[in-house]
Design a protein around this motif. Structure first.
Motif, mmCIF file in Angstrom:
data_model
loop_
_atom_site.group_PDB
_atom_site.id
_atom_site.type_symbol
_atom_site.label_atom_id
_atom_site.label_comp_id
_atom_site.label_asym_id
_atom_site.label_seq_id
_atom_site.Cartn_x
_atom_site.Cartn_y
_atom_site.Cartn_z
ATOM 1 N N LEU A 1 -49.758 -3.251 -1.090
ATOM 2 C CA LEU A 1 -49.935 -4.692 -0.885
ATOM 3 C C LEU A 1 -49.028 -5.528 -1.781
ATOM 4 N N GLN A 2 -48.343 -4.882 -2.724
ATOM 5 C CA GLN A 2 -47.342 -5.612 -3.496
ATOM 6 C C GLN A 2 -46.139 -5.984 -2.626
ATOM 7 N N GLY A 3 -45.886 -5.196 -1.604
ATOM 8 C CA GLY A 3 -44.811 -5.496 -0.662
ATOM 9 C C GLY A 3 -45.225 -5.148 0.742
ATOM 10 N N PRO A 4 -46.140 -5.917 1.348
ATOM 11 C CA PRO A 4 -46.662 -5.582 2.687
ATOM 12 C C PRO A 4 -45.604 -5.776 3.772
ATOM 13 N N PRO A 5 -45.792 -5.146 4.928
ATOM 14 C CA PRO A 5 -44.854 -5.362 6.047
ATOM 15 C C PRO A 5 -44.841 -6.825 6.492
ATOM 16 N N ALA A 6 -43.762 -7.210 7.148
ATOM 17 C CA ALA A 6 -43.605 -8.609 7.553
ATOM 18 C C ALA A 6 -44.670 -9.030 8.554
ATOM 19 N N TRP A 7 -45.160 -8.106 9.381
ATOM 20 C CA TRP A 7 -46.125 -8.471 10.409
ATOM 21 C C TRP A 7 -47.553 -8.604 9.858
ATOM 22 N N MET A 8 -47.778 -8.241 8.599
ATOM 23 C CA MET A 8 -49.111 -8.345 8.026
ATOM 24 C C MET A 8 -49.346 -9.759 7.499
ATOM 25 N N ALA A 9 -50.346 -10.442 8.051
ATOM 26 C CA ALA A 9 -50.651 -11.808 7.627
ATOM 27 C C ALA A 9 -51.280 -11.803 6.236
ATOM 28 N N ASP B 1 -41.534 0.329 10.240
ATOM 29 C CA ASP B 1 -42.282 -0.931 10.333
ATOM 30 C C ASP B 1 -43.782 -0.677 10.476
ATOM 31 N N SER B 2 -44.247 0.454 10.008
ATOM 32 C CA SER B 2 -45.665 0.789 10.151
ATOM 33 C C SER B 2 -46.212 1.299 8.829
ATOM 34 N N LEU B 3 -47.524 1.437 8.784
ATOM 35 C CA LEU B 3 -48.207 2.006 7.628
ATOM 36 C C LEU B 3 -48.713 3.398 7.996
ATOM 37 N N ILE B 4 -48.494 4.347 7.110
ATOM 38 C CA ILE B 4 -48.973 5.709 7.299
ATOM 39 C C ILE B 4 -49.973 5.986 6.188
ATOM 40 N N ALA B 5 -51.172 6.398 6.577
ATOM 41 C CA ALA B 5 -52.231 6.654 5.587
ATOM 42 C C ALA B 5 -52.825 8.033 5.818
#
Length: 344
Positions: A230-238, A101-105
């Motif tokens: 950003l084509q499929g962002p996490p649910a918590w991202m507004a 449920d997180s982004l790794i960059a």
């Protein structure tokens, strides 16, 4: 906010956990931005986070050169295993991906003490979740320092995604300054070239081109990776935060195109300098050829008359020397005429 400034300044080198700086963002609190140390961060993560407002999130920036940094993260941060895998991969290629449920960059940035050298580039590892943002590096980097300075000045992102967007925009701003600095250096080199002062500009242009090529290679995948995410962002991202990230991607792409144009300009200048050097070499070679041709008749006659054998002509003639001089001068004049005629 003097206390915030003092704490951040004192912890810049990293505290006992390797934490360079930590900030708690809470828009609903009287103090929207609060600097915290590693002990306070551990307490917030272990106990206060579940009961804290949904708008509250934490940003922790670590120095991975500190032996305790990764241990502290393993003990308190509860990050995705993918984050730790990227730390140990040793691959500096830029990428942004989802993990649980997180982004790794993994992004690349220039050193704080940047001196326009290709080696002044290092990696920044990022983990972004709804309540926690972790950034980690081994050497001081400019973009993170710019973001840290903005936060110290009172800039309070509303969400963890907005903090990531601010970091990407800070990275784009740093690249813009690099492009301006390289452009200024290229302008000076071009002016010197037009004035006929070659000096060591080929080496200087080579360093600048290697810098741009390395930046281009390391940073070019970043906009595409973010766009795919950003084509499929996490649910918590507004959605507004996703739109802001798309905007930062476009700005970054523009900077990369400017860097590409600078590489082409450097290439053209290098070709012009190479053409000038070749012209100078050809001119020197022509002078050397002319001197060789002019000296050829006298060298041949000197070799013949110096053999000390019988029957050497004009040996007993009272005007023999001047006759030989006339012959040499005649042949030299013919050779000079032929050489300069071919040059024209």
């Amino acid at each position: 906010m003097p206390a915030l400034h003092d704490l951040a300044a004192n912890s810049y080198g990293g505290d006992e956990a390797g934490l360079i700086c930590g900030y708690l963002f809470d828009a609903a609190a009287p103090e929207p931005v609060r600097a915290i140390d590693s002990a306070q961060a551990a307490a917030w993560l272990d106990a206060a986070a579940p009961s804290s407002p949904e708008s509250a999130f934490l940003w922790l920036h670590f120095n991975l050169s500190h032996a305790q940094a990764e241990r502290w993260l393993l003990r308190h941060a509860r990050l995705s295993d993918t984050f730790y895998e990227t730390l140990h991969e040793g691959l500096p290629s830029t990428r942004i991906e989802r993990a649980d449920d997180s982004l790794i960059a993994v992004i690349n940035d220039v050193h704080f003490e940047f001196s326009f050298e290709p080696s002044d580039i290092s990696t920044l590892w990022i983990s972004v979740g709804p309540r926690l943002v972790v950034t980690a590096r081994t050497k001081p980097l400019r973009s993170v320092d710019a973001l840290r300075t903005a936060v110290k000045a009172g800039d309070a992102p509303r969400s963890s995604t907005e903090l990531l967007e601010h970091l990407l925009r800070a990275q784009a701003d740093v690249l813009v300054k690099i492009v301006r600095g390289v452009t200024s250096r290229i302008d000076r080199i071009e002016d010197e070239l037009l004035a006929g002062r070659l000096d060591h500009k080929r080496a200087r242009l080579g360093v600048l081109r290697r810098l741009l090529v390395r930046l281009q290679r390391l940073l070019a995948p970043e906009p595409a990776a973010l766009f795919r995410l950003l084509q499929g962002p996490p649910a918590w991202m507004a959605e507004p935060d996703a739109q802001e990230l798309r905007g930062s991607t476009e700005e970054f792409s523009v900077v990369l195109r400017d860097m590409q144009a600078l590489q082409e300009r450097i290439k053209l200048l290098q070709e012009e300098i190479a053409a000038n050097v070749n012209e100078d070499n050809n001119r020197s070679l022509f002078v050397l050829t002319v001197v060789t041709v002019l000296a050829l008749p006298i060298n041949i006659l000197a070799g013949l008359f110096g053999m000390n054998v019988g029957g050497i002509p004009l040996a007993e003639h009272k005007h023999g020397f001047w006759i030989v001089v006339a012959i040499v001068a005649s042949f030299t004049a013919v050779a000079a005429w032929a050489a300069f005629r071919k040059k024209r």
